[in-house]
Write a protein that holds these residues in place. Structure first.
Motif, PDB file in Angstrom:
ATOM      1  N   LYS A  98      31.099  76.218  28.471  1.00 25.37           N
ATOM      2  CA  LYS A  98      31.776  74.922  28.521  1.00 25.37           C
ATOM      3  C   LYS A  98      32.682  74.782  27.304  1.00 25.37           C
ATOM      4  CE  LYS A  98      27.977  72.797  31.072  1.00 25.37           C
ATOM      5  NZ  LYS A  98      26.839  71.870  31.048  1.00 25.37           N
ATOM      6  N   GLY A 126      27.808  71.490  34.937  1.00 30.07           N
ATOM      7  CA  GLY A 126      27.121  70.269  35.349  1.00 30.07           C
ATOM      8  C   GLY A 126      25.930  69.991  34.450  1.00 30.07           C
ATOM      9  N   PRO A 127      25.237  68.884  34.707  1.00 28.17           N
ATOM     10  CA  PRO A 127      24.151  68.467  33.814  1.00 28.17           C
ATOM     11  C   PRO A 127      22.924  69.356  33.934  1.00 28.17           C
ATOM     12  CG  PRO A 127      24.310  66.981  35.702  1.00 28.17           C
ATOM     13  CD  PRO A 127      25.441  67.957  35.822  1.00 28.17           C
ATOM     14  N   SER A 128      22.622  70.120  32.897  1.00 30.35           N
ATOM     15  CA  SER A 128      21.484  71.047  32.978  1.00 30.35           C
ATOM     16  C   SER A 128      21.141  71.562  31.602  1.00 30.35           C
ATOM     17  CB  SER A 128      21.855  72.242  33.856  1.00 30.35           C
ATOM     18  OG  SER A 128      22.999  72.888  33.332  1.00 30.35           O
ATOM     19  N   PHE A 129      19.948  71.315  31.151  1.00 27.14           N
ATOM     20  CA  PHE A 129      19.483  71.961  29.927  1.00 27.14           C
ATOM     21  C   PHE A 129      18.791  73.254  30.303  1.00 27.14           C
ATOM     22  CE2 PHE A 129      19.448  67.513  28.129  1.00 27.14           C
ATOM     23  CZ  PHE A 129      20.521  67.730  27.280  1.00 27.14           C
ATOM     24  N   LYS A 181      32.977  66.622  27.781  1.00 27.86           N
ATOM     25  CA  LYS A 181      31.771  65.792  27.570  1.00 27.86           C
ATOM     26  C   LYS A 181      31.081  66.174  26.263  1.00 27.86           C
ATOM     27  CE  LYS A 181      28.549  69.007  28.513  1.00 27.86           C
ATOM     28  NZ  LYS A 181      27.382  69.383  27.701  1.00 27.86           N
ATOM     29  N   ASN A 182      31.215  67.430  25.846  1.00 22.16           N
ATOM     30  CA  ASN A 182      30.598  67.844  24.575  1.00 22.16           C
ATOM     31  C   ASN A 182      31.240  67.134  23.380  1.00 22.16           C
ATOM     32  OD1 ASN A 182      28.678  69.647  25.558  1.00 22.16           O
ATOM     33  ND2 ASN A 182      30.113  71.372  25.577  1.00 22.16           N
ATOM     34  N   ASP A 234      27.417  65.156  33.608  1.00 24.04           N
ATOM     35  CA  ASP A 234      27.091  65.872  32.372  1.00 24.04           C
ATOM     36  C   ASP A 234      27.349  65.004  31.140  1.00 24.04           C
ATOM     37  OD1 ASP A 234      26.074  68.053  31.090  1.00 24.04           O
ATOM     38  OD2 ASP A 234      27.706  69.421  31.588  1.00 24.04           O
ATOM     39  N   LEU A 237      24.214  62.885  30.663  1.00 26.56           N
ATOM     40  CA  LEU A 237      23.092  63.653  30.104  1.00 26.56           C
ATOM     41  C   LEU A 237      23.304  63.924  28.615  1.00 26.56           C
ATOM     42  CD1 LEU A 237      20.483  65.363  30.715  1.00 26.56           C
ATOM     43  CD2 LEU A 237      22.013  67.318  30.871  1.00 26.56           C
ATOM     44  N   THR A 238      24.471  64.441  28.304  1.00 27.01           N
ATOM     45  CA  THR A 238      24.693  64.971  26.959  1.00 27.01           C
ATOM     46  C   THR A 238      24.832  63.872  25.910  1.00 27.01           C
ATOM     47  OG1 THR A 238      25.888  66.723  28.122  1.00 27.01           O
ATOM     48  CG2 THR A 238      25.975  66.783  25.757  1.00 27.01           C
ATOM     49  N   LEU A 243      17.949  66.454  23.447  1.00 29.05           N
ATOM     50  CA  LEU A 243      17.924  67.894  23.737  1.00 29.05           C
ATOM     51  C   LEU A 243      19.312  68.512  23.601  1.00 29.05           C
ATOM     52  CD1 LEU A 243      15.566  68.238  26.852  1.00 29.05           C
ATOM     53  CD2 LEU A 243      15.059  68.707  24.455  1.00 29.05           C
ATOM     54  N   SER A 244      20.348  67.685  23.615  1.00 31.74           N
ATOM     55  CA  SER A 244      21.711  68.214  23.510  1.00 31.74           C
ATOM     56  C   SER A 244      22.037  68.604  22.067  1.00 31.74           C
ATOM     57  CB  SER A 244      22.726  67.168  23.983  1.00 31.74           C
ATOM     58  OG  SER A 244      24.012  67.482  23.473  1.00 31.74           O
ATOM     59  N   ARG A 245      22.537  69.836  21.912  1.00 32.02           N
ATOM     60  CA  ARG A 245      22.909  70.305  20.576  1.00 32.02           C
ATOM     61  C   ARG A 245      24.151  69.569  20.086  1.00 32.02           C
ATOM     62  NH1 ARG A 245      22.807  76.275  22.923  1.00 32.02           N
ATOM     63  NH2 ARG A 245      24.003  75.057  24.428  1.00 32.02           N
ATOM     64  N   ASN A 246      25.088  69.276  20.986  1.00 33.63           N
ATOM     65  CA  ASN A 246      26.291  68.537  20.578  1.00 33.63           C
ATOM     66  C   ASN A 246      25.917  67.136  20.093  1.00 33.63           C
ATOM     67  OD1 ASN A 246      28.875  70.165  21.288  1.00 33.63           O
ATOM     68  ND2 ASN A 246      27.481  70.530  22.985  1.00 33.63           N
TER      69      ASN A 246
HETATM   70  O1  LIG Z   1      25.735  71.522  28.603  1.00 34.98           O
HETATM   71  C1  LIG Z   1      24.610  71.135  28.379  1.00 34.98           C
HETATM   72  C2  LIG Z   1      23.904  70.210  29.281  1.00 34.98           C
HETATM   73  O2  LIG Z   1      24.538  70.103  30.517  1.00 34.98           O
HETATM   74  C3  LIG Z   1      23.935  71.525  27.121  1.00 34.98           C
HETATM   75  O3  LIG Z   1      24.391  70.697  26.146  1.00 34.98           O
HETATM   76  P1  LIG Z   1      24.413  71.135  24.618  1.00 34.98           P
HETATM   77  O4  LIG Z   1      25.272  72.358  24.516  1.00 34.98           O
HETATM   78  O5  LIG Z   1      24.940  69.962  23.895  1.00 34.98           O
HETATM   79  O6  LIG Z   1      22.979  71.427  24.238  1.00 34.98           O
END
Ligand SMILES: O=C(CO)COP(=O)(O)O
Ligand SMILES: NC(=O)C1=CN([C@@H]2O[C@H](COP(=O)(O)OP(=O)(O)OC[C@H]3O[C@@H](n4cnc5c(N)ncnc54)[C@H](O)[C@@H]3O)[C@@H](O)[C@H]2O)C=CC1
Length: 316
Positions: A98, A126-129, A181-182, A234, A237-238, A243-246
């Motif tokens: 992404k 799409g939205p997914s960890f 979205k990031n 996404d 979620l993010t 849990l999202s690193r961004n």
């Molecule tokens: O793209 C992601 C969720 O859909 C993962 O997000 P991060 O890279 O921010 O962890």
């Protein structure tokens, strides 16, 4: 049509685990020593690859598969594409990363076309960890491919009882949703980390979404793609999950705390690329531009907030 995952970080490993539950998978890693005994990726500890997954460091062997899932960080994608020497005519190269390439100013589908012109590009986003996918939790993603037959075939191949792929022919819209979205997630993390509140985060998500739609339209995306899983899904979620690193990177910026530079944070480079696209196309992208300045140390969080709040009043 055999399948290989190229890149054994958190997402590539999670995809290999999910697909390995229904078919043989080849997982290519740059450095297999770290994985061969434990059958775990250092990037996704605790998740063991099933026997149906063959781990290899032989890129030629992996790239001979008909469907290749490209799961390296975005700024590494062109290098990986250039390393593939196996003929790729008739192969589907599915970008799972992404972002926007900083050097070439384009997303993954255009990069695939430029660097592997014989292949058919596609985008999985799409939205997914990764951790959720690896655990087999229900997940819905977008599979975008402008070639209808390839899109349908890859959709069927990669869907599982718990991983539901919706098909689209709009690769530009799908990949821009996932990339941008990031950037907005970094802004939202910074907002919460600095104590600016949930109302401000909702404003950033909404105005950020408007920027996503604006840039996507200017770059040729279809109007409704951004409202789907790859965009709004996404983004939601993010911008709301620890849990999202961004998002966590943004939190640390807001709190004035250090952040581990080894963690993949795609939104930082994407913010720079988006700020450049805003200039090139004369499109206002104030949130993306503020994140670009913030992540490069040109603005503090307070200054970024003041910059956004002091813009002239306008219609929604
Ligand atoms: O793209 C992601 C969720 O859909 C993962 O997000 P991060 O890279 O921010 O962890
Ligand atoms: N982790 C997640 O939950 C999700 C990640 N993604 C996307 O997937 C992409 C990859 O992210 P992650 O797997 O999470 O990152 P990661 O940081 O977990 O792993 C990246 C992996 O790529 C490898 N790598 C780096 N450069 C390489 C190169 N030139 N050649 C071969 N391998 C190389 C690294 O060794 C590492 O194993 C990103 O674009 C990310 O946005 C998408 C959805 C979910």
């Amino acid at each position: 049509m055999s399948v290989a995952v190229l890149g054994a970080g958190a997402f590539g490993t999670a995809l290999a685990v999910a697909l390995g539950r229904k078919e043989p998978v080849t997982l290519w890693a740059r450095d297999v020593r770290a994985m061969q005994d434990s059958r775990q990726s250092p990037r996704l500890p605790g998740v063991t690859l099933p026997d149906s997954v063959t781990i290899t460091d032989d890129l030629g062997q992996a790239a001979a598969c008909g469907t290749l899932l490209l799961s390296v960080p975005m700024q590494q994608l062109s290098r990986l594409l250039d390393q593939i020497m196996t003929p790729t005519r008739g192969h589907a190269l599915v970008a799972c990363c992404k972002g926007i390439d900083l050097t070439e100013g384009v997303g993954p589908s255009a990069l695939i076309t430029r660097h592997q012109p014989d292949a058919t590009p596609a985008v999985l986003t799409g939205p997914s960890f990764a951790a959720d996918i690896a655990r087999g939790l229900p997940t819905a993603l977008t599979l975008a491919c402008s070639d209808e037959a390839t899109g349908r075939a890859v959709q069927a191949q990669l869907s599982t009882p718990v991983l539901r792929l919706y098909r689209s022919d709009d690769m530009i819209g799908a990949e821009l949703g996932g990339a941008l979205k990031n950037v907005i997630a970094i802004a939202c993390g910074a907002c919460i980390g600095a104590g600016l509140g949930d109302s401000a985060r909702a404003a950033l998500m909404t105005r950020g979404f408007a920027e996503m739609v604006r840039l996507a339209a200017a770059l040729g995306a279809q109007a409704d793609t951004l409202s789907g899983l790859s965009g709004l899904g996404d983004l939601t979620l993010t911008c709301t999950s620890d849990l999202s690193r961004n998002y966590r990177f943004g939190l640390s910026l807001g709190r004035g705390e250090p952040f581990d530079p080894a963690v993949t944070v795609e939104g930082a480079a994407t913010a720079q690329a988006a700020a450049q696209l805003a200039l090139d196309h004369a499109i206002p992208l104030p949130v993306c531009t503020a994140v670009s300045d913030l992540t490069q140390g040109r603005l503090t969080v307070r200054q970024a907030m003041n910059t956004l709040l002091s813009r002239p009043l306008k219609d929604e």
